[in-house]
Design an enzyme around this catalytic site. Sequence first.
Site, PDB file in Angstrom:
ATOM      1  N   ASN A 231     -12.107  -3.264   1.132  1.00 42.30           N
ATOM      2  CA  ASN A 231     -10.984  -3.525   2.033  1.00 42.30           C
ATOM      3  C   ASN A 231     -11.460  -3.969   3.414  1.00 42.30           C
ATOM      4  OD1 ASN A 231      -8.347  -3.488   3.176  1.00 42.30           O
ATOM      5  ND2 ASN A 231      -8.776  -1.458   3.990  1.00 42.30           N
ATOM      6  N   GLU A 232     -11.722  -3.002   4.284  1.00 35.74           N
ATOM      7  CA  GLU A 232     -12.076  -3.376   5.668  1.00 35.74           C
ATOM      8  C   GLU A 232     -13.506  -2.969   5.968  1.00 35.74           C
ATOM      9  OE1 GLU A 232      -9.243  -1.530   8.293  1.00 35.74           O
ATOM     10  OE2 GLU A 232      -7.981  -3.299   8.322  1.00 35.74           O
TER      11      GLU A 232
ATOM     12  N   GLU B 101       0.884  -1.173   0.000  1.00 35.78           N
ATOM     13  CA  GLU B 101       0.000   0.000   0.000  1.00 35.78           C
ATOM     14  C   GLU B 101       0.918   1.218   0.000  1.00 35.78           C
ATOM     15  OE1 GLU B 101      -2.698   0.225   3.334  1.00 35.78           O
ATOM     16  OE2 GLU B 101      -3.758   1.903   2.424  1.00 35.78           O
TER      17      GLU B 101
HETATM   18  O1  AHR Z   1      -1.890  -1.397   7.050  1.00 40.90           O
HETATM   19  C1  AHR Z   1      -2.365  -0.134   7.399  1.00 40.90           C
HETATM   20  C2  AHR Z   1      -3.873  -0.044   7.370  1.00 40.90           C
HETATM   21  O2  AHR Z   1      -4.418  -0.854   8.354  1.00 40.90           O
HETATM   22  C3  AHR Z   1      -4.523  -0.510   6.111  1.00 40.90           C
HETATM   23  O3  AHR Z   1      -4.570   0.466   5.152  1.00 40.90           O
HETATM   24  C4  AHR Z   1      -5.899  -0.850   6.555  1.00 40.90           C
HETATM   25  O4  AHR Z   1      -6.502  -1.819   5.753  1.00 40.90           O
HETATM   26  C5  AHR Z   1      -5.712  -1.260   7.984  1.00 40.90           C
HETATM   27  O5  AHR Z   1      -6.618  -0.639   8.812  1.00 40.90           O
END
Ligand code: AHR
Length: 831
Positions: free
Chosen positions: A375-376, A53
């Site tokens: 993602n989350e 990322e």
């Molecule tokens: O790894 C850092 C962050 O942690 C990521 O972007 C996210 O998916 C998680 O909350």
Amino acid sequence: MNTLQLHATYRFLLLLAVATTANFSHATDATLRVDCGQPGHEVSDRLIGVFLEDINFGADGGLNAELVKNGSFEFPPYQLGWSAIGEAKLSAGRDAPASAGNPTFLRIEGQTPGEAGVSNEGFRGMGVRDGEKYAFSMLARTTAGREVPVTVRLVSQGGETLAEFSTTVEGSAWRPVTADLSPTATDAKAHLDVLMNSEGPLDVDLVSLCPHDTWKGRPHGLRKDLVQKLADLKPAFFRFPGGCIVEGSELRYRYQWKSTIGPRSERRPLVNRWNTEFRHRLTPDYYQSFDIGFYEYFQLAEDLGAEPLPILNCGMACQFNTGELVPMDELDPYIQDALDLIEFANGPADSRWGAIRAAMGHPEPFGMKLLGVGNEQWGPDYFERYERFAAVLQQAHPEIELISTSGPFPSGKHFDFAWPILKQLNVPIVDEHCYAMPDWFLREATRYDNYDRSGPQVFMGEYAAQSVAIASPNNRNTLRCAIAEAAFLTGIERNSDVVVMSAYAPLMAHVDAWQWTPDLIWFDNLSSYATPNYYVQQMFSLHRGDVVLPVEIDDSRPARQPGGQIGIGTFGTAAEFRDLTVTSGDQLLFDAANLDDVTKLAIEGGEWSLGDGTIRQQAARGNSRALIGDTRWGDCTIRLKVRKHARRGGIRILSRCSPSGSHMEWIIGGGGNSDHTLMAHMASHSDTPNVVDQVQGSLDADQWHDVRVELEGTQVRCYLDGRLVHEASVPAPATDHLYASATLMQESGETIVKVVNPTGEPATVELVLDGLEDGKKRCRVITLTGSPEKFNTIESPQTIRPQESEMEASGNNFEYEFPANSLTVIRVGSK
Ligand code: AHR
């Protein structure tokens, strides 16, 4: 023979001697039995991957070898990264730009005589090396109607010229200016000046400085040392681009893959969502240039031999920020993005998106088989959107395995809400995330032993043990954290029929520009180093094996005992602490009267000072704590006097604070000064801390109170002003002395045993390899060990690193001493 060789030989002989002692003269601590005759399920060949990322300058300023920040002048403000030199007047030009996709350029106007120009600061400076070649390029023009003499200069941090060249710019049409610069010295924080000795105006755009020596020598390529570190992990898959970056804080800031392909000059930068996320690590100059876009990503995955795993926005912005939602009747373009991405990756070269891939240099498909939706995300809004994605994608592309999310935490209400739905939807693979303290990873080494084998498979998509607290800027990549992750990985490997993939996160961090710590690989502008956590990943990846073998540990030692540091703290009030002592029987372990400097305490939050034998915490708001003493402290009594100043705030007394995260906390005057609570924190991300006992009560402001905490075995007694408030039994967190997994390497016939000893004592273990032919066996041993709080740094990159040796095991039953704080891989029967 040099000393090193001598040392290695000595170590080899020593290990040989240890390993060949088959007649045990003393009791072993444990027996570890591997059933080599009962091979179980296959080890997932996707088990260990990487997740990139653009956080911590991981892409721009990191993997991306480009040294110029905002060379396209498209970041707002247009001059971000640039500063004027001399009398130069800088402005954003927009008339007749070099291309419509890159509408802004820089106009420099000066005065004669005298040099005027601009300087680019790079990404916390530019790392350049003596003797290496750097390709400079820019587009330039002038409307002056005469030649403008231009000098491009690479300048060291100290102001010396490292390399320069001069040219002239003439004419109002954009022309490329290119040259190679070869610096005469190495500098980690150089900068680049573009100067003119004229009034100008000089228009410049797409300014770039890039080393020739990139990964695979590609122009405008990737930083070699960083890619090599990824390659050395032999990752099975490569997840990209996030993480929260996929979601964006608002939908307009979400990651859109289509803006990241095609000519670089047309890729419009986007504010990086990590620029102001953490107030304690503001990075307002953080943008995504998309130099590493989706083509470069697929190409890198291919270079690494890793399966690509893109994650796409599912119509939701980050729920930790705005949580903005795309209405369901406007979701189609998001789904279309997913369909088009599949075509870009896998479609024929004459398909619409496949043709763009082919034009970029890769007519062959990239062979993408995995795709993450969101993602989350959590809650019903996510599943409503996931279902729509799944319905279309599974119909159009049954060959693509979809990955769905279970939210940001590995337990708790979002997680519990998600899993039954994920099962009901028959999702192929579920992404779980966990950032927690080491004890969580030790405890959760058995997490997957009883997971439902008939439901979805699991991708442990983001995890990392945190040494201080989740996302604390004080977290370090300590060996203790790495060893806890190793213990957890034994569980993942053993259960890799259900946990088919895993990745540590985040992957990369610039030592001067990070937002989040810990991270797997750290770098500055010239060098990089691997963390102990990296080596754990590598040891599991390189020594994976093909088939899981059953392992049984029979440990004769008593359960691990509670113990650790003590601490004082506050919430919502300033307070004072005096006459603080810690005793064990007749022994005085700590007396605050002997404390000469408050910074000797491990402080988190608050404003702490020391004077007249009193420790003061002056911040009126927030939580604070100061830890005291030794992590090995066991039974003891804590005595002190406390005085708080705000009526509604309270006092925290911590005890049994393990460096692995678990601890007890007595909150005096909690709930707005209405109760006292004893809690046992078990070092988890989202578990509500365990309330052991709660009673009504308050603490008077501006008055001294006597506090006493007695710790005896599992028993805890808490006294306020001489009155017993809590009495309870709190066992130590359920963590083991040893963790292990074993696999069989089918081709070589090797048995690979991985053993984790997270304790501070070496463990002598009888290794029994049932079902293996008896007789001498050659073994390769790879060991990662050291002092648990140690970590690597740029200056000392190899403090913790694996050591390899060989030994001969006398048979299929031998004794081995596993060092304290260690991960050991033994490859039995190596050729
Ligand atoms: O790894 C850092 C962050 O942690 C990521 O972007 C996210 O998916 C998680 O909350």
